[in-house]
Each structure stands twice: as structure tokens, then as C-alpha cells.
Motif scaffolding. Structure first.
Motif, short mmCIF file in Angstrom:
data_model
loop_
_atom_site.label_atom_id
_atom_site.label_comp_id
_atom_site.label_asym_id
_atom_site.label_seq_id
_atom_site.Cartn_x
_atom_site.Cartn_y
_atom_site.Cartn_z
N VAL A 98 0.87 -1.18 0.00
CA VAL A 98 0.00 0.00 0.00
C VAL A 98 0.90 1.23 0.00
CG1 VAL A 98 -1.68 1.27 1.36
CG2 VAL A 98 -1.83 -1.18 1.22
N ASP A 99 0.82 2.00 -1.01
CA ASP A 99 1.72 3.15 -1.14
C ASP A 99 1.02 4.39 -0.63
OD1 ASP A 99 3.38 4.83 -3.88
OD2 ASP A 99 3.77 4.75 -1.75
N GLU A 100 1.51 4.90 0.52
CA GLU A 100 0.79 6.04 1.10
C GLU A 100 1.21 7.35 0.48
OE1 GLU A 100 1.83 2.88 3.89
OE2 GLU A 100 3.04 4.65 3.61
N GLU A 101 2.50 7.61 0.54
CA GLU A 101 2.94 8.91 0.06
C GLU A 101 3.75 8.73 -1.20
OE1 GLU A 101 3.22 9.49 4.56
OE2 GLU A 101 5.08 9.71 3.50
N GLY A 102 3.59 9.59 -2.11
CA GLY A 102 4.26 9.43 -3.39
C GLY A 102 5.77 9.58 -3.31
N ASN A 103 6.23 10.36 -2.33
CA ASN A 103 7.67 10.59 -2.34
C ASN A 103 8.43 9.62 -1.46
OD1 ASN A 103 6.74 11.50 0.03
ND2 ASN A 103 7.71 13.49 -0.03
N GLN A 104 7.74 8.64 -0.93
CA GLN A 104 8.44 7.64 -0.13
C GLN A 104 8.93 6.54 -1.05
OE1 GLN A 104 6.23 5.45 2.81
NE2 GLN A 104 7.18 6.65 4.41
N GLN A 105 10.14 6.14 -0.83
CA GLN A 105 10.70 5.10 -1.69
C GLN A 105 9.99 3.78 -1.47
OE1 GLN A 105 13.13 4.67 -3.86
NE2 GLN A 105 14.36 6.53 -3.84
N LYS A 106 9.66 3.11 -2.52
CA LYS A 106 9.06 1.80 -2.36
C LYS A 106 10.18 0.85 -2.00
CE LYS A 106 5.09 2.12 -5.30
NZ LYS A 106 5.13 2.72 -6.61
N LEU A 107 10.00 0.13 -0.95
CA LEU A 107 11.13 -0.62 -0.43
C LEU A 107 11.14 -2.06 -0.85
CD1 LEU A 107 11.17 0.91 3.12
CD2 LEU A 107 12.64 1.43 1.24
N SER A 108 10.44 -2.44 -1.86
CA SER A 108 10.59 -3.83 -2.30
C SER A 108 11.21 -3.81 -3.69
CB SER A 108 9.23 -4.51 -2.36
OG SER A 108 8.46 -3.97 -3.40
N ALA A 109 12.02 -4.81 -3.92
CA ALA A 109 12.81 -4.81 -5.15
C ALA A 109 11.94 -4.90 -6.38
CB ALA A 109 13.78 -6.00 -5.11
N ASN A 110 10.79 -5.53 -6.25
CA ASN A 110 9.99 -5.77 -7.44
C ASN A 110 9.50 -4.49 -8.05
OD1 ASN A 110 10.31 -8.32 -6.61
ND2 ASN A 110 8.30 -8.44 -5.62
N SER A 111 9.35 -3.49 -7.25
CA SER A 111 8.72 -2.30 -7.80
C SER A 111 9.70 -1.19 -8.12
CB SER A 111 7.67 -1.79 -6.83
OG SER A 111 8.30 -1.46 -5.64
N THR A 112 11.00 -1.50 -8.21
CA THR A 112 11.93 -0.45 -8.62
C THR A 112 11.99 -0.43 -10.12
OG1 THR A 112 13.25 -1.07 -6.75
CG2 THR A 112 14.19 0.51 -8.26
N PRO A 113 11.44 0.56 -10.74
CA PRO A 113 11.53 0.57 -12.19
C PRO A 113 12.91 1.08 -12.61
CG PRO A 113 10.24 2.40 -11.45
CD PRO A 113 10.71 1.69 -10.22
N TYR A 114 13.22 0.80 -13.82
CA TYR A 114 14.49 1.23 -14.37
C TYR A 114 14.38 2.73 -14.65
CZ TYR A 114 18.56 0.95 -17.40
OH TYR A 114 19.78 1.10 -17.96
N GLN A 115 15.29 3.49 -14.08
CA GLN A 115 15.14 4.94 -14.15
C GLN A 115 15.89 5.46 -15.35
OE1 GLN A 115 16.63 5.24 -10.27
NE2 GLN A 115 14.64 5.67 -9.40
N THR A 116 15.17 5.98 -16.31
CA THR A 116 15.85 6.42 -17.51
C THR A 116 15.68 7.90 -17.77
OG1 THR A 116 13.92 5.93 -18.81
CG2 THR A 116 15.57 4.23 -18.66
N GLN A 117 15.05 8.61 -16.86
CA GLN A 117 14.89 10.04 -17.07
C GLN A 117 15.56 10.74 -15.94
OE1 GLN A 117 10.81 11.02 -16.96
NE2 GLN A 117 10.75 11.70 -19.05
N GLU A 118 16.08 11.91 -16.20
CA GLU A 118 16.58 12.65 -15.05
C GLU A 118 16.29 14.13 -15.23
OE1 GLU A 118 20.77 12.38 -14.42
OE2 GLU A 118 21.25 13.36 -16.30
N CYS A 119 16.08 14.79 -14.08
CA CYS A 119 15.91 16.24 -14.05
C CYS A 119 17.18 16.80 -13.44
CB CYS A 119 14.76 16.64 -13.14
SG CYS A 119 13.20 15.97 -13.64
N VAL A 120 17.79 17.74 -14.12
CA VAL A 120 19.10 18.22 -13.69
C VAL A 120 19.10 19.73 -13.61
CG1 VAL A 120 21.56 18.09 -14.13
CG2 VAL A 120 20.06 16.40 -15.11
N LEU A 121 19.88 20.24 -12.65
CA LEU A 121 20.16 21.68 -12.61
C LEU A 121 21.65 21.82 -12.39
CD1 LEU A 121 17.40 23.17 -10.33
CD2 LEU A 121 17.80 23.74 -12.69
#
Lengths: 233, 677
Positions: A7-30
């Protein structure tokens, strides 16, 4: 085994199970820069703002480009990076990174671009790169510290270059300028909404304001206007 | 009409032409009168010389007059003493000599080294009086300012001098009266001054001689010192004029969330310089956190017959009304206490919410949540109970309920979770930060597929999960201790001692040592069966012997006891074998022994069969678990094939009636009886 419901409560909390880590291919940079003599002030502010603990890094980055034989205008940049530690010689691990063209979104306060990176293990990377058809454009050595806050990554580093290609001992290294490069970024999964992340990144960058002015630098304009000299950031 | 100014006028007849047309002729008779023109005033004669020459006093000419007037004007005052006489436009900043004379440029005109005040002009006396009066006014103003700044001086009115200066005879009668009036007035003014002085003295006495400003300054410094002290523990920030702090306990992540802020203000202490117990900093705490709380963890047995509700619905501890909080009372507490309590409340409230959410996720475990109580199934009949208790926001001891060990463990885990950084940068700094373990960074040539990554990924377990394990383990440890106490207490012979070898959160190990009194010398050789272990995990208890036999007892205390007693039986077997090995006193041969033997009911019953050296008697001992051993004696069967069973009956002996207090002594006695017969 207890049946766990994710159950994902807050959007900015890291999901702590390996299954749900998507491959991150975008980045926002400054990007921003600060004089090296003011870096301790920046570090103090980061120590106050960010999560505790920072990591030092000392890496050597080479930028290759793959030119298609037809025209020399279109080229793809591939960046290769290796660890440059002197204690244990882990020479076989490389990072291959591709950085794409930034999204032309005027409203977004940060640079959003595609970024694909992967770890490669190779004994003889240069031969492999050459056989792929990659030609080296430039290289530099970067040394600095890495801070995190949540999933925001903050790097500040000084850049040095080598006077003689191939040798990287301290006598032939020369610093490029007396400024340090500051980079703040968030990695996002593919095709995820980048606006909220970009906004939070901008809010965070504003907190560093009088020390560093983080900007969305239009480096691609400079790059494409002067094709001869690759203006690197 | 004067002819020329310089020459003396000599009366000279002047011929006046009458008409221009007639030619003048000397012969024509003249008409008219003789005119003689003379100056009205002559020059005064200064002296007449002896030769008849008159020396005249020349009247002043215009230039003389101008000169005379010029000499009267005080040029120095008009132009300024530093400028040279002729060139007034030369810059004022030129260097001056020692005497104050401008050195280079003023050489043309020269300056007056000695400043001679020129003669006063017609308005000079007026100027002088004005100047004097202005300087007197200056003096007066200075006096007034001095008097204003000092506390002990006061300007008094001066009586009208005119009335004093003219005491006319009419006033002689009234003089006394007026004198008295004046004196009274003077005295009144003096009284006023003295009053002020007295008030100041009293205040000084109260304030130990310090003025109001100084006390305010002291209070300000005290405020900042306490603020510094506060900043050592709390995060404090100032925005504009508003000072506030953060009650949240997170180290990672965003801070200064609005619901968790507390305001800091300065308490307005009275102007007395008293060291009061009140701190100068007042702190306001969010209303929903203005209470003390405690999270109580307990293991309770699900007692179906009891009929009691696990939470009393009528109890008002939980019913907390936000409006009842008195902000003033909250402010009156010392900030060290109130902030600590408020943060604790926030922490426990968040923890309880997390625990409830985790409990909902665990579908296979039943749980009940009601207001501030969470009950979750532990194992068998036992439940783990979490209760969030509220207490009023006042100083005082709070009695800690529940299982103190579990309370502490829960607290430690909460803090541990807060301090753990789950995300980490990867091997190369430009790679995205991740929460996967570091071993997955450098994967080598092979690389891992998704399943392998999932296998290796560390899935952090929630606090509730860990608590359940720890609570289960705790319950089992308690049970094991009870069993051990029971066994060791009840067993006199042999003596059983237990001790904990290792006590952890999820795993513990206990060692039992069985000792027979007076027979310690038999221990020297072969000690295998004298000790056995009990290992307690979160799931159950296992009894282990040194030779590797594991007896699983799960969570049944009766089984544990049985298993321990069984191990004691094994010990007795080996002791028996040990005793009978004694060559001189009780030499017996062990014919057969089986530790894993079962009796006719199928229960384990180790046995041992011996015969004496003369081979006349054989003894069989059967050790039943929890009971006295069974002793059977018969004549030794020489030839099994030809022997008749009725000639060799087993004779049962009563263990209790054997001579000897302890088992070993009984065995000794029995063996020595049967040695030679």
C-alpha cells in the motif's frame, strides 16, 4: 510467509521492495558553479539541509562519440566513466552512460533528459570501445562529494584534466578552473511525470540561493551552434 | 563756484558776460553791482607761519573718509583669519606654517600674523551683546541638559527678582507672609526632589542597584543564552520576526512541517531582579501534541472464559478533546519538559499509526484495532497488545506498564528505523541513487536477472513484523525459564542447574548441567551426557544433546519438560554405566544399553543391562521419563537357548526402598549387594 499487500501512502516515499523499482531512464538536472574557496560554506549548508552523511568520489570520465559515416553533424555521445581510486585498483568496472537531448519544455524549471546508464565489467574496455566505433572526444577527471536528500542527489566536484593523454599521475593533472561544478538531479522512471519532481528540485535548489545560483543551462544551444568545439558542461 | 580744489581761492573778480553779441569793451560803462564770491567755509587755519603763510587744515576728502571708515571695519571677522589679505578666493586647505600663516600662496598680499581686532563698527556693541547673550543661552542649555541627565539635580524656579529687588515699605507687612509662602514653596520643591530620590533608592534596593534598562538587558542576554541551549537539542529557525522550532524527529526527509512546529517567545518577566524558576523562553506546543503519552506493549493470553473486554469502553484515557488544552498552562511549563513530551507524543502517535497500517497489511494474521489499542495474534493462544496511553501534560512520574523489555525494544527499533538510510549512492556517483544492496552494484560478467536481483534484494521488514518475532521469542524465553525453574527446583537428585549461554532478541540458548553429588570424580572422563541445551527461537524450543540429538518441542511447555526429563534419564544411564565401571568396589559389566529404547506404551525409556563379574546376576534398569526407574534383577542366564524362562524370573525391586539417598548411592549399594551373590 505472510501475505503482504503493498500500500503506497505517500508518493515521495521510496518503495522498499525490489519488485517495484523501475528502471530509471529520465533525469531532471540543474547546474551551477561556485568558487572553490567557497565550497566549505556550501558544504556546511548542505550538511544542514541534506540527509546526514556524504560520500567522496574521484572518477575519470571520457566522452566518446559515435559518428555515422554519412554526415559528421549527427553524432551520438556516449560517456564512459571509471573509478579512479588509488587504494584498491578496481580497474575493471566501467559505467556506460548515454545522455539524450533535453526535452524542449519551456515551463519546466529544470533540464529533463533521457539518461541511460549501466555498469559494465570489462578487462579491456578501450579495445571494446574502439571496436564499437567510438572515438574519444575529451576526458576529464572529477573529484568531489555526493550528498542526498530523499531521492535528490547533489554533487559538487572540481574538474581536472591531464596534460598528457594516458597518464594520470598527479604530476600531469591540471585543474581546469578555480570553480567547482554543482549538479542537482533526480532520476525518474521512464515516462513518469516529471513536473512535480522538477518543482521539488527547483524548490530545493532555491535554498542554496546566495551561495550557488542553480540554473537550467541551455547547453544544447551552444552545442549545436558551434559544432566544432563541443562545449561541455 | 570754486575754481579748482587745490589751489587756494583768491578773491578774484570774475567778469560776467552780459551778452554774447556785444563785443566786450573795456570802455563801456558797467551796469550792475560788483559781485564778490567767496567760499562759505574756509579751510581752517592750522597755523600761520611767521612769514605770513597760512597753513590750512585740509578737510577730509572722500578717499580719506573711505579710508577712515575702512580702518574701522574688522576685516578679519568678515573674511576669516586663515585667508590671506588680498586673495580671498584661494582654497582654504593650503598648508599652514607653525604660526598658522598660509605658507606659499599668500605671499603676495601677506597676512596679518597677529590678528588685530579692527575697531568696532556702529553695530558692534549690539553684536557684542547679542553674542554674549547667545553664549549665556548656550551655557543655560548645557546646564539644563546636564540637569536632565543626572538624577539628583532638578531645576528650581527662581523667584522673580523684581519683587525681591524692590522691597517697598508697603510690602513690609506682607513680607513675612510672602516669605513664608516662598519658603513653603521652596520646601515643597525640595520635598519633590527628595521624593524622587527616595523612590529611586527603593527601586535600587529591590533591583540590587540596577536600573530598569540594565535589567532589560540582562533579560535579553538570558533569552539568547537559553536560545543557544535550546538550539543544541532542537532545530530552531527565524523567519522575519517569528522564531519557531521543529518538533519532528525525522533525520532524513523534509523538516519544518507545519503541523509540527512550536513557537518561541520571550516570557515577559516582571522587572524584578529575582531568579525565578520560570525560564525566560515560552514555548507553545501544537494542541494535538499537548499531552504525555506512552506506548505499552504486552503479551496477553486470549482468555475466552474471562469475559472481560480488552479495552474498557468507558475509560476516558483516550478520549482527548483538543479544546480542553489550555494554552496558557502549556506555556507555563518549562520548555525542556514540554518539548520533550510533545515530541515523544508525536513519535509514539506516528509509530502507532504505522503499526496499525502494517497490521492491516498482514492478511494472515488476525488483528483488532480499537481506538488506541491494537491486538494482534502472536501464536497459539497469545496475543500481542499495543496500547497508546495518554497522560495529562503535567510534570510527574508516569508509571510504566506492560512488558518493559518489549517497550524498550520497540523504542529502539523506532529510533533505529529513523536513523537508517535506505537509499545510497551507487558505485559511480553519476548513477541514480538506489536502495538495492551494494552487492548488486558490481555484478561481474554474468549479471543478474530479475529473479536473482529479487532474491538478493533486502526487503526491509516492518516494525510490526520484527516486534512480533521478538515478542514471540520473549514469550518462549519466559516459558523456558519457567520450565527450567520447575525442573531444577523439583529435582533434588541429580542436581540440575541451568544457565543462559546466549540471550538475543530472536534466538537464545540455555545450558543444563546435571550433577550428582559426591560422584563428581566420575565426571572427569566422559562428560557427554552431563549437559544438554535448549535453544529458543521465535518459533519454538528445541532441546539438543551434545551428541547431536535434537528434540523439537515447538511451543509446548509440557513437551519441553518431558524432553528435559528424558535427557536426565539419559544422564542417569551414563552415570550408571560410569559407576559400574569401578573396578575395585562395584565391578559390573554393561551388557547392553539403549538410549533410544521405548517402553511398551511407546514412550522413550532408556535402559541398561548389566551383569556382575561372577556372571551370576543381571540387572536391568529401565528409566522412565518423569518417574522412578524400574529395576529388574534376575539370575544370569548362562545359555540363552537352553535356559528355561521360569527358572530365571525377573524380580522387580522398588527403587524407593533401595538403600541410599541419591540415585548413585542407590546404584552403588545395589551393585555392591549383587556383586558376589
Amino acid at each position: 510467509m505472510d501475505n503482504v499487500v503493498d500500500v503506497d501512502e505517500e508518493g515521495n516515499q521510496q518503495k522498499l521492495s525490489a519488485n517495484s523499482t523501475p528502471y530509471q531512464t529520465q533525469e531532471c538536472v540543474l547546474y551551477g558553479s561556485i568558487f572553490v574557496k567557497n565550497v566549505p560554506d556550501l558544504e556546511r549548508r548542505l550538511a544542514g539541509l541534506c540527509d546526514p552523511g556524504c560520500e567522496e568520489f574521484y572518477e575519470h570520465e571520457m566522452s566518446f562519440s559515435l559518428r555515422t559515416s554519412s554526415t559528421s553533424d549527427v553524432k551520438t555521445d556516449i560517456k564512459l566513466r571509471r573509478r579512479f581510486r588509488t587504494e584498491h585498483q578496481i580497474q575493471n568496472y566501467w559505467q556506460l552512460k548515454y545522455i539524450g537531448v533535453p526535452e524542449p519544455d519551456q515551463k519546466c524549471p529544470t533540464i529533463v533528459r533521457k539518461e541511460i546508464s549501466s555498469l559494465v565489467h570489462s578487462q579491456d574496455m578501450m579495445t571494446y570501445a574502439k571496436s564499437l566505433g567510438l572515438r574519444m572526444d575529451y576526458e576529464y577527471i572529477t573529484q568531489g562529494k555526493l550528498w542526498t536528500k530523499g531521492n535528490i542527489k547533489i554533487l559538487h566536484s572540481t574538474l581536472t584534466r591531464t596534460l598528457r593523454a594516458g597518464t594520470y599521475d598527479s604530476s600531469s593533472l591540471k585543474s581546469m578552473s578555480d570553480s567547482a561544478l554543482v549538479e542537482i538531479s533526480i532520476s525518474l522512471p521512464e515516462s513518469a511525470e516529471y513536473m512535480p519532481a522538477a518543482k521539488s528540485l527547483r524548490d530545493f535548489a532555491d535554498q542554496l540561493m546566495p551561495l550557488v545560483n542553480m540554473e537550467k543551462i541551455d547547453y544544447w544551444k551552444k552545442m549545436f551552434s558551434t559544432p566544432a568545439a563541443p562545449a561541455r558542461r | 563756484m570754486e575754481s579748482g580744489s587745490a589751489s587756494p581761492s583768491s578773491p578774484e573778480p570774475i567778469v560776467i558776460d552780459e551778452g554774447p553779441e556785444k563785443p566786450p569793451s573795456i570802455l563801456a560803462p558797467r551796469k550792475g553791482v560788483d559781485l564778490v564770491l567767496e567760499a562759505n567755509d574756509d579751510w581752517k587755519i592750522q597755523e600761520i607761519g611767521f612769514d605770513g603763510v597760512e597753513k590750512y587744515l585740509k578737510p577730509e576728502t572722500f578717499t580719506d573718509q573711505v579710508g577712515k571708515l575702512a580702518r574701522r571695519v574688522e576685516w578679519m571677522k568678515l573674511v576669516g583669519s586663515s585667508t590671506p589679505y588680498e586673495n580671498a578666493k584661494i582654497d582654504q586647505t593650503e598648508e599652514l606654517d607653525d604660526e598658522g600663516v598660509p605658507s606659499r600662496k599668500g605671499e603676495k598680499g601677506g597676512t596679518n600674523v597677529e590678528l588685530v581686532t579692527p575697531e568696532a563698527g556702529p553695530w558692534s556693541s549690539v553684536a557684542k551683546y547679542l553674542h554674549e547673550s547667545l553664549s549665556q543661552l548656550n551655557v543655560l542649555l548645557d546646564d539644563l541638559s546636564v540637569m536632565k541627565n543626572t538624577d539628583y539635580m532638578k531645576a528650581l524656579t527662581v523667584l522673580d527678582p523684581i519683587t525681591i529687588a524692590e522691597p517697598t515699605p508697603e510690602h513690609i507687612q506682607t513680607m513675612r507672609g510672602t516669605q513664608w509662602i516662598w519658603k513653603r514653596r521652596a520646601l515643597q520643591e525640595a520635598v519633590q526632589v527628595l521624593d524622587i530620590a527616595q523612590k529611586q533608592r527603593q527601586q535600587a534596593l529591590r533591583n540590587l542597584g540596577l536600573s530598569v534598562d540594565y535589567i532589560a538587558h540582562l533579560q535579553r542576554t538570558k533569552f539568547f543564552e537559553e536560545l543557544k541551549e535550546m538550539r543544541e537539542i532542537w532545530r530552531v529557525r527565524k523567519t522575519g520576526d517569528y522564531v519557531y522550532g521543529d518538533l519532528s524527529y525525522h533525520i532524513f526527509g523534509w523538516k519544518y512541517d507545519t503541523p509540527n512546529l512550536f513557537d518561541i517567545s520571550r516570557r515577559s518577566l516582571s522587572n524584578k531582579f529575582e531568579t525565578s524558576d520560570l525560564s525566560i523562553i515560552e514555548v507553545s506546543v501544537p494542541k494535538d501534541l499537548a499531552r504525555r503519552s506512552m506506548l505499552v506493549v504486552k503479551i496477553v493470553k486470549d482468555d475466552i472464559e474471562s469475559g472481560d473486554l480488552f479495552r474498557d469502553p468507558k475509560s476516558n484515557d483516550y478520549a482527548y478533546s483538543y479544546k480542553e488544552v489550555d494554552a496558557e498552562k502549556v506555556k507555563a511549563l518549562h520548555w525542556k519538559d514540554s518539548l520533550k513530551w510533545a515530541q515523544n507524543t508525536l513519535l509514539l502517535r506516528d509509530t502507532f499509526n504505522t503499526l496499525c497500517k502494517d497490521a492491516i497489511k498482514l492478511r494472515n494474521r488476525l488483528s483488532i484495532i480499537r481506538d488506541n489499542v491494537l491486538l494482534i495474534r502472536l501464536f497459539d493462544d497469545y496475543l500481542l497488545r499495543f496500547e497508546l496511553q495518554w497522560f495529562p501534560f503535567e510534570a510527574g512520574q508516569i508509571h510504566e506498564e506492560g512488558d518493559i523489555y518489549l517497550n524498550r525494544v520497540l523504542r529502539e527499533m523506532i529510533i533505529g528505523f529513523e536513523c537508517t538510510k535506505f537509499v545510497r549512492p551507487q558505485f559511480f556517483c553519476s548513477m541514480p541513487i538506489t536502495h538495492l544492496p551494494e552487492s548488486l552494484d558490481l555484478r561481474g560478467c554474468g549479471g543478474f536477472d530479475a529473479r536473482q536481483i529479487a532474491d538478493r534484494a533486502v526487503t526491509p521488514r516492518s516494525i510490526l513484523d520484527r516486534m512480533l518475532d521478538m515478542a514471540a521469542h520473549r514469550a518462549l524465553v519466559n516459558m523456558m525459564t519457567e520450565v527450567a525453574e520447575l525442573m531444577c527446583g523439583s529435582s533434588v537428585d541429580p542436581t540440575i542447574q541451568y544457565k543462559w549461554l546466549h540471550c538475543g532478541r530472536n534466538y537464545s540458548k540455555m545450558m543444563f548441567q546435571v550433577v550428582s553429588k559426591d560422584y563428581d570424580l566420575y565426571l572427569s572422563g566422559h562428560r557427554m551426557h552431563h549437559t544438554f541445551f535448549a535453544s529458543v527461537s521465535s518459533d519454538g524450543i528445541t532441546i539438543e544433546t551434545k551428541d547431536g540429538m535434537l528434540i523439537k518441542c515447538d511451543r509446548d511447555s509440557a513437551r519441553v519438560l518431558y524432553a528435559c526429563q528424558y535427557c536426565v534419564c539419559i544422564y542417569q544411564v551414563s552415570m550408571f554405566a560410569m559407576v559400574c565401571r569401578n573396578q575395585w568396589i562395584t565391578p559390573f559389566q554393561t551388557l547392553y544399553s539403549n538410549v533410544y529404547a521405548l517402553d511398551d506404551k511407546g514412550n522413550p525409556a532408556p535402559n541398561i543391562l548389566l551383569c556382575n563379574q561372577a556372571a551370576t546376576r543381571s540387572i536391568l534398569f529401565k528409566f522412565h521419563v518423569g518417574r522412578d526407574p524400574e529395576i529388574l534383577v534376575r539370575r544370569f542366564v548362562v545359555n540363552e537357548k537352553t535356559a528355561k524362562p521360569e527358572e530365571h524370573p525377573w524380580k522387580k525391586l522398588s527403587y524407593r526402598k533401595l538403600y541410599g539417598a541419591t540415585f548413585c548411592k542407590k546404584v552403588d549399594a545395589l551393585l555392591s549387594f549383587l556383586r558376589d551373590c
